[in-house]
Design a protein around this motif. Structure first.
Motif, PDB file in Angstrom:
ATOM      1  N   PRO A  86       0.839  -1.208   0.000  1.00  0.00           N
ATOM      2  CA  PRO A  86       0.000   0.000   0.000  1.00  0.00           C
ATOM      3  C   PRO A  86       0.870   1.253   0.000  1.00  0.00           C
ATOM      4  O   PRO A  86       2.025   1.229   0.429  1.00  0.00           O
ATOM      5  CB  PRO A  86      -0.797  -0.126   1.309  1.00  0.00           C
ATOM      6  N   GLY A  94      -4.122  -0.192  -2.280  1.00  0.00           N
ATOM      7  CA  GLY A  94      -4.613   0.386  -1.040  1.00  0.00           C
ATOM      8  C   GLY A  94      -3.784   1.573  -0.574  1.00  0.00           C
ATOM      9  O   GLY A  94      -2.675   1.817  -1.068  1.00  0.00           O
ATOM     10  N   PHE A 112      -9.112   0.992   0.640  1.00  0.00           N
ATOM     11  CA  PHE A 112      -8.956   0.515  -0.729  1.00  0.00           C
ATOM     12  C   PHE A 112      -9.930   1.285  -1.630  1.00  0.00           C
ATOM     13  O   PHE A 112     -11.079   0.872  -1.787  1.00  0.00           O
ATOM     14  CB  PHE A 112      -9.212  -0.989  -0.821  1.00  0.00           C
TER      15      PHE A 112
END
Length: 551
Positions: free
Chosen positions: A102, A215, A224
């Motif tokens: 992420p 994400g 997300f």
């Protein structure tokens, strides 16, 4: 090229000159194949580039050395790499099937409105390297496809190109202008529509989809998003351009008027120009319909219709990219655009908002240095003044520059009054902080001198040709343009011409997106004589100082 020994132990001893030539040769072939419409050859060359050891090393060097901004770590906490780690990252890039981490979200104030904050998504160092590798393969393909009046986030193009394109379109006849801004462009792009529009090879398609779905870590919470591409990634600007590609073509084809509109876009800001108001309103609706297909919409508060010569909605002219574009009626002997009674002139100047923002920044710097030495104040003000003046020196800005110098002088007088208001007379303060340098009075301590806006020469800018790209291999054209780049300091341009557009260390030609840095041969950063200066790539400059080499 792909068979180069990957067990090299010394990052510095890699044949970087050969690597860079190999990759540019591949990118040029991709660009030419796309121009011919040979999609099979394009995809084959892209696969070859992604497997190349040269490309992997260049991608790692770009994100770990050429990025000269503030080092910001991703979720893994890695903000810098050692030479051994760079080699390890280059070897890891052989396997591009790994999952993406992420991105870490940070917020920065917006330039036009400091009260609002712009969200940035910072990928990990490894994901940045993967994105840089994919960009090396994708960018030449899309440079051959992008529309001629798209100028933002593209190599070899700058805001001045967009302004000059507007000038060329309105200089012979006044036009109505739809000044539009796309609301939260990066955050609202339809991800599925973007991936479908790429039409890339399966490997690139899979990587882009993984990055979009990775994400975002925002204040410790992982979310997300269903739409958007995070700002801050290496490949994000290119993806945003891909998403907005086709707007100009759609509007030109949709216009049924005998005169076609002008559509000039810079990133997520664009302007539509046409002589007929009703036609322009129809084009406004067409633009909103087209943007809706990509999940985007126009921002109502920043979308207006103006006229370049007459009042429209209470205003004459419009602002775009920090410039005010407006036309003024003049007599027939003062213009070539005489049509019956009066003619007009097109005047482009720094906008009022840009001037206020610049003066506010200078005031804050002066206030911060109210107790510091004069040299410290000058050293921080000079880059600000040079940068602002270089940005606007291609328009009608001489009068504005003089006004800026007057206001800066008034602020510096107050700065000197604050330091000595109890004990010294105004005449003593003036003699203490202002000196005669080369026949002119300047704010100086005898060693360092404050530059003036008015010292920057105002000159006409030549717009880039719409069908040209740095990947076409026309070194003569791009070298000449690099020597007139308004975004480069004048000192850099002079040294660049002196070196024939080549790096003084590696001997490679500078490209539009290369990081250029001035090196002082004798180590004295106060000696700015041309004979003492050398222009180097950012990574070459690091190498010179690391190894204590002499040039």
């Amino acid at each position: 090229m792909a068979g180069v020994d990957q067990r090299t132990e010394d990052w510095k001893s890699l044949p970087w000159k050969e690597y860079q030539r190999n990759i540019f040769r591949l990118q040029k072939r991709i660009y030419q194949a796309e121009h011919r419409g040979d999609r099979k050859r394009v995809h084959s060359l892209q696969r070859l580039l992604l497997r190349s050891w040269s490309a992997r090393c260049l991608a790692v060097r770009q994100v770990s050395q050429d990025n000269r901004g503030k080092r910001t770590a991703g979720v893994d906490g890695v903000a810098s790499l050692t030479p051994k780690q760079r080699l390890a990252y280059a070897r890891r890039l052989k396997d591009l099937s790994q999952k993406a981490n992420p991105v870490r979200r940070i917020y920065i104030p917006k330039l036009n409105n400091p009260e609002e904050r712009r969200p940035l998504g910072i990928p990990t160092m490894y994901d940045r390297a993967r994105q840089a590798l994919v960009k090396l393969a994708l960018e030449p393909e899309w440079e051959a496809r992008f529309e001629p009046n798209s100028y933002g986030f593209r190599p070899g193009r700058c805001p001045q190109d967009a302004i000059e394109a507007i000038f060329n379109f309105i200089r012979l006849k006044p036009k109505y202008a739809l000044d539009a801004d796309i609301e939260k462009c990066f955050d609202r792009i339809d991800q599925q529509a973007l991936v479908s529009k790429l039409k890339a090879i399966p490997l690139i398609t899979r990587l882009v989809r993984v990055w979009l779905k990775a994400g975002v870590v925002d204040q410790g919470e992982t979310i997300f998003p269903d739409s958007g591409t995070p700002q801050g990634g290496v490949v994000s600007p290119l993806l945003a351009n891909v998403a907005l590609h086709g707007l100009e073509e759609r509007l030109v084809k949709a216009c049924r008027h005998r005169n076609k509109p002008g559509v000039i876009r810079f990133a997520d800001d664009f302007v539509i120009l046409h002589e007929d108001l009703e036609t322009l309103r129809v084009l406004w609706e067409k633009a909103e319909t087209w943007l809706a297909e990509m999940g985007l919409r126009l921002k109502p508060s920043k979308t207006h219709i103006r006229h370049t010569l007459h009042e429209c909605e209470g205003q004459i002219g419009f602002d775009f990219l920090g410039f005010t574009i407006r036309q003024f009626p003049v007599g027939k002997y003062h213009t070539r655009t005489y049509r019956g009674k009066t003619g007009f002139k097109t005047i482009i100047k720094p906008s009022e908002k840009a001037q206020k923002r610049h003066l506010l920044q200078i005031r804050e710097v002066i206030y911060k240095h109210r107790g510091n030495a004069q040299a410290a104040l000058i050293s921080e003000l000079n880059p600000i003044i040079r940068g602002w003046a270089n940005y606007y020196h291609t328009c009608t800005s001489k009068k504005v520059f003089d006004q800026m110098d007057t206001q800066v002088y008034d602020k510096l007088v107050k700065w000197s009054d604050y330091r000595h208001h109890r004990h010294k007379s105004p005449g003593w303060r003036y003699r203490r902080y202002w000196r005669r340098i080369r026949g002119r009075v300047a704010f100086s301590d005898g060693t360092t001198t404050l530059v003036k806006h008015g010292n920057t020469q105002v000159c006409r800018y030549v717009k880039v040709m719409g069908d040209k790209s740095p990947f076409d291999g026309d070194w003569l054209y791009w070298s000449a343009r690099l020597g007139r780049d308004p975004t480069k300091p004048r000192r850099v341009v002079k040294v660049l011409k002196r070196q024939n557009g080549k790096c003084a260390y590696c001997g490679l030609r500078f490209m539009a997106e290369d990081v250029m840095e001035i090196h002082h041969r004798d180590g004295n950063h106060s000696n700015h004589a041309l004979s003492n200066l050398a222009l180097l790539h950012g990574h070459c400059h690091d190498r010179v100082h690391t190894d204590a080499l002499c040039l």
